[in-house]
Motif scaffolding. Structure first.
Motif, mmCIF file in Angstrom:
data_model
loop_
_atom_site.group_PDB
_atom_site.id
_atom_site.type_symbol
_atom_site.label_atom_id
_atom_site.label_comp_id
_atom_site.label_asym_id
_atom_site.label_seq_id
_atom_site.Cartn_x
_atom_site.Cartn_y
_atom_site.Cartn_z
ATOM 1 N N ALA A 186 -12.884 -8.417 8.259
ATOM 2 C CA ALA A 186 -13.486 -7.303 8.991
ATOM 3 C C ALA A 186 -12.879 -7.087 10.376
ATOM 4 O O ALA A 186 -12.648 -5.950 10.784
ATOM 5 C CB ALA A 186 -15.000 -7.516 9.100
ATOM 6 N N GLU A 187 -12.626 -8.158 11.100
ATOM 7 C CA GLU A 187 -12.067 -8.027 12.446
ATOM 8 C C GLU A 187 -10.544 -8.033 12.465
ATOM 9 O O GLU A 187 -9.934 -7.777 13.510
ATOM 10 C CB GLU A 187 -12.570 -9.175 13.331
ATOM 11 N N ILE A 188 -9.940 -8.309 11.305
ATOM 12 C CA ILE A 188 -8.491 -8.457 11.249
ATOM 13 C C ILE A 188 -7.794 -7.178 10.795
ATOM 14 O O ILE A 188 -6.728 -6.829 11.303
ATOM 15 C CB ILE A 188 -8.120 -9.611 10.290
ATOM 16 N N GLN A 189 -8.403 -6.450 9.867
ATOM 17 C CA GLN A 189 -7.753 -5.275 9.296
ATOM 18 C C GLN A 189 -7.319 -4.242 10.335
ATOM 19 O O GLN A 189 -6.258 -3.627 10.167
ATOM 20 C CB GLN A 189 -8.657 -4.640 8.248
ATOM 21 N N PRO A 190 -8.088 -4.009 11.412
ATOM 22 C CA PRO A 190 -7.605 -3.049 12.411
ATOM 23 C C PRO A 190 -6.239 -3.402 12.981
ATOM 24 O O PRO A 190 -5.493 -2.504 13.404
ATOM 25 C CB PRO A 190 -8.698 -3.108 13.492
ATOM 26 N N ARG A 191 -5.885 -4.678 12.984
ATOM 27 C CA ARG A 191 -4.580 -5.092 13.503
ATOM 28 C C ARG A 191 -3.440 -4.500 12.680
ATOM 29 O O ARG A 191 -2.347 -4.264 13.193
ATOM 30 C CB ARG A 191 -4.472 -6.618 13.492
ATOM 31 N N TRP A 192 -3.670 -4.265 11.403
ATOM 32 C CA TRP A 192 -2.606 -3.808 10.512
ATOM 33 C C TRP A 192 -2.172 -2.376 10.802
ATOM 34 O O TRP A 192 -1.160 -1.919 10.278
ATOM 35 C CB TRP A 192 -3.052 -3.943 9.058
ATOM 36 N N TYR A 193 -2.947 -1.655 11.622
ATOM 37 C CA TYR A 193 -2.595 -0.278 11.960
ATOM 38 C C TYR A 193 -1.694 -0.188 13.187
ATOM 39 O O TYR A 193 -1.226 0.894 13.535
ATOM 40 C CB TYR A 193 -3.858 0.551 12.203
ATOM 41 N N TYR A 194 -1.467 -1.301 13.843
ATOM 42 C CA TYR A 194 -0.654 -1.327 15.056
ATOM 43 C C TYR A 194 0.745 -1.873 14.742
ATOM 44 O O TYR A 194 0.894 -2.779 13.930
ATOM 45 C CB TYR A 194 -1.315 -2.186 16.128
ATOM 46 N N LYS A 195 1.744 -1.321 15.443
ATOM 47 C CA LYS A 195 3.116 -1.738 15.177
ATOM 48 C C LYS A 195 3.338 -3.190 15.544
ATOM 49 O O LYS A 195 3.886 -3.966 14.766
ATOM 50 C CB LYS A 195 4.090 -0.841 15.950
ATOM 51 N N GLU A 196 2.949 -3.566 16.764
ATOM 52 C CA GLU A 196 3.136 -4.935 17.211
ATOM 53 C C GLU A 196 1.875 -5.424 17.911
ATOM 54 O O GLU A 196 1.260 -4.684 18.680
ATOM 55 C CB GLU A 196 4.326 -5.022 18.177
ATOM 56 N N LEU A 197 1.525 -6.640 17.638
ATOM 57 C CA LEU A 197 0.352 -7.238 18.267
ATOM 58 C C LEU A 197 0.645 -8.681 18.653
ATOM 59 O O LEU A 197 1.346 -9.390 17.918
ATOM 60 C CB LEU A 197 -0.843 -7.217 17.301
ATOM 61 N N PRO A 198 0.120 -9.124 19.767
ATOM 62 C CA PRO A 198 0.307 -10.526 20.140
ATOM 63 C C PRO A 198 -0.487 -11.429 19.193
ATOM 64 O O PRO A 198 -1.515 -11.011 18.648
ATOM 65 C CB PRO A 198 -0.248 -10.595 21.565
ATOM 66 N N PRO A 199 -0.026 -12.645 18.963
ATOM 67 C CA PRO A 199 -0.775 -13.565 18.103
ATOM 68 C C PRO A 199 -2.114 -13.908 18.720
ATOM 69 O O PRO A 199 -2.288 -13.873 19.940
ATOM 70 C CB PRO A 199 0.133 -14.790 18.010
ATOM 71 N N LEU A 200 -3.078 -14.231 17.868
ATOM 72 C CA LEU A 200 -4.401 -14.621 18.342
ATOM 73 C C LEU A 200 -4.377 -16.077 18.818
ATOM 74 O O LEU A 200 -3.632 -16.904 18.300
ATOM 75 C CB LEU A 200 -5.436 -14.467 17.227
ATOM 76 N N THR A 201 -5.226 -16.376 19.777
ATOM 77 C CA THR A 201 -5.359 -17.750 20.247
ATOM 78 C C THR A 201 -6.192 -18.546 19.246
ATOM 79 O O THR A 201 -6.891 -17.974 18.397
ATOM 80 C CB THR A 201 -6.044 -17.796 21.620
ATOM 81 N N LEU B 55 0.819 -1.207 0.000
ATOM 82 C CA LEU B 55 0.000 0.000 0.000
ATOM 83 C C LEU B 55 0.852 1.256 0.000
ATOM 84 O O LEU B 55 0.494 2.261 -0.618
ATOM 85 C CB LEU B 55 -0.942 -0.010 1.209
ATOM 86 N N ALA B 56 1.983 1.220 0.689
ATOM 87 C CA ALA B 56 2.875 2.375 0.707
ATOM 88 C C ALA B 56 3.471 2.648 -0.670
ATOM 89 O O ALA B 56 3.736 3.801 -1.032
ATOM 90 C CB ALA B 56 3.994 2.158 1.723
ATOM 91 N N GLU B 57 3.672 1.594 -1.447
ATOM 92 C CA GLU B 57 4.285 1.721 -2.758
ATOM 93 C C GLU B 57 3.262 1.912 -3.876
ATOM 94 O O GLU B 57 3.587 2.412 -4.959
ATOM 95 C CB GLU B 57 5.134 0.481 -3.040
ATOM 96 N N ALA B 58 2.007 1.528 -3.622
ATOM 97 C CA ALA B 58 0.992 1.488 -4.682
ATOM 98 C C ALA B 58 0.786 2.836 -5.364
ATOM 99 O O ALA B 58 0.479 2.887 -6.565
ATOM 100 C CB ALA B 58 -0.333 0.992 -4.114
ATOM 101 N N GLY B 59 0.930 3.937 -4.630
ATOM 102 C CA GLY B 59 0.728 5.253 -5.232
ATOM 103 C C GLY B 59 1.896 5.739 -6.049
ATOM 104 O O GLY B 59 1.811 6.799 -6.680
ATOM 105 N N HIS B 60 3.002 5.003 -6.070
ATOM 106 C CA HIS B 60 4.202 5.453 -6.756
ATOM 107 C C HIS B 60 4.603 4.561 -7.930
ATOM 108 O O HIS B 60 5.425 4.965 -8.753
ATOM 109 C CB HIS B 60 5.376 5.521 -5.766
ATOM 110 N N SER B 61 4.068 3.347 -7.978
ATOM 111 C CA SER B 61 4.426 2.423 -9.058
ATOM 112 C C SER B 61 3.280 1.441 -9.268
ATOM 113 O O SER B 61 2.233 1.543 -8.635
ATOM 114 C CB SER B 61 5.720 1.670 -8.711
ATOM 115 N N ASN B 62 3.497 0.494 -10.161
ATOM 116 C CA ASN B 62 2.455 -0.509 -10.429
ATOM 117 C C ASN B 62 2.623 -1.759 -9.582
ATOM 118 O O ASN B 62 2.012 -2.796 -9.862
ATOM 119 C CB ASN B 62 2.443 -0.885 -11.915
ATOM 120 N N VAL B 63 3.435 -1.688 -8.528
ATOM 121 C CA VAL B 63 3.660 -2.848 -7.670
ATOM 122 C C VAL B 63 2.362 -3.306 -7.021
ATOM 123 O O VAL B 63 2.102 -4.508 -6.906
ATOM 124 C CB VAL B 63 4.717 -2.535 -6.590
ATOM 125 N N GLY B 64 1.533 -2.345 -6.570
ATOM 126 C CA GLY B 64 0.262 -2.708 -5.951
ATOM 127 C C GLY B 64 -0.625 -3.491 -6.907
ATOM 128 O O GLY B 64 -1.204 -4.523 -6.529
#
Length: 226
Positions: free
Chosen positions: A166-181, A111-120
């Motif tokens: 739906a419940e997973i995407q919010p995790r991507w905004y955090y630097k580190e998260l513990p694994p889910l059980t 996503l960080a690269e998608a606006g600058h090249s066709n990698v996305g």
């Protein structure tokens, strides 16, 4: 000319994956990858003609490693029986993949690269889009045999993935998260399946009976983020 070997290819992909995750796509260099792999640039370019081609090979290899077998099982399944069981098992494996640190880092990088090249675009075409098409084919067969509501299979596949995410995407905004059980993973998959089953009138499993109850609101980050 040195003979190309599968072991050499796998070594290149493993080290390239480490470099991409460590530096991001833009700052990752072929020089750094060559330095860690050993040998010369021409050796790596003999396998992959560009950094973009190497990055796509890395992401495809990760998909094959973590979830390709689940897609193979989905494609081979007889949709006349137990589609809820099959789809439920598949959704749990998809949750495991989506919750992995590796995939979260890859999505952030793309996503960080998608606006600058066709990698996305290349990443989407080689990975997520192929997955959507495979799930859509499973749904097309299920609809054909009257096991779920007749709708656009491709749209159903996109909505299914969206529910699982739906419940997973919010995790991507955090630097580190513990694994889910295991219980949390199953809960996410069950809630997605429950909603999807009602929306598309999936044929109940003979072994499962009634669909699982809704275990709580998906916006509760206690289940998905922590």
């Amino acid at each position: 000319m040195k003979v190309r070997t599968e072991a050499r290819r796998e070594a290149i992909l493993e080290i390239a994956s480490q470099v991409f995750l460590e530096f991001g796509f833009k700052r990752a260099s072929m020089d750094e990858i060559v330095h860690r792999v050993g040998g010369s640039k021409s050796t790596i370019y003999g396998y992959y003609p560009s950094k973009e081609a190497l990055f796509l090979a890395v992401t495809q290899a990760a998909g094959e490693k973590h979830i390709q077998s689940a897609f193979d099982e989905l494609a081979a399944h007889d949709v006349r029986v137990g589609i809820r069981d099959m789809l439920g098992q598949f959704s749990e494996k998809l949750v495991v993949l989506l919750c992995s640190q590796e995939l979260a880092a890859t999505h952030r990088m793309v996503l960080a690269e998608a606006g600058h090249s066709n990698v996305g675009e290349l990443f989407y075409e080689a990975g997520p889009k192929r997955g959507i098409l495979d799930i859509a084919e499973f749904f097309r067969r299920a609809m054909e045999h009257g096991r779920m509501r007749q709708e656009d299979p491709a749209m159903a596949a996109q909505q299914f993935i969206a529910l699982v995410q739906a419940e997973i995407q919010p995790r991507w905004y955090y630097k580190e998260l513990p694994p889910l059980t295991d219980e949390q993973i199953k809960g996410i998959a069950d809630r997605a399946m429950s909603t999807f089953s009602r929306a598309y009138a999936l044929e109940p499993n003979s072994t499962m009976g009634a669909e699982p109850p809704d275990r709580g609101a998906t916006l509760d980050q206690g289940a998905a983020v922590r």
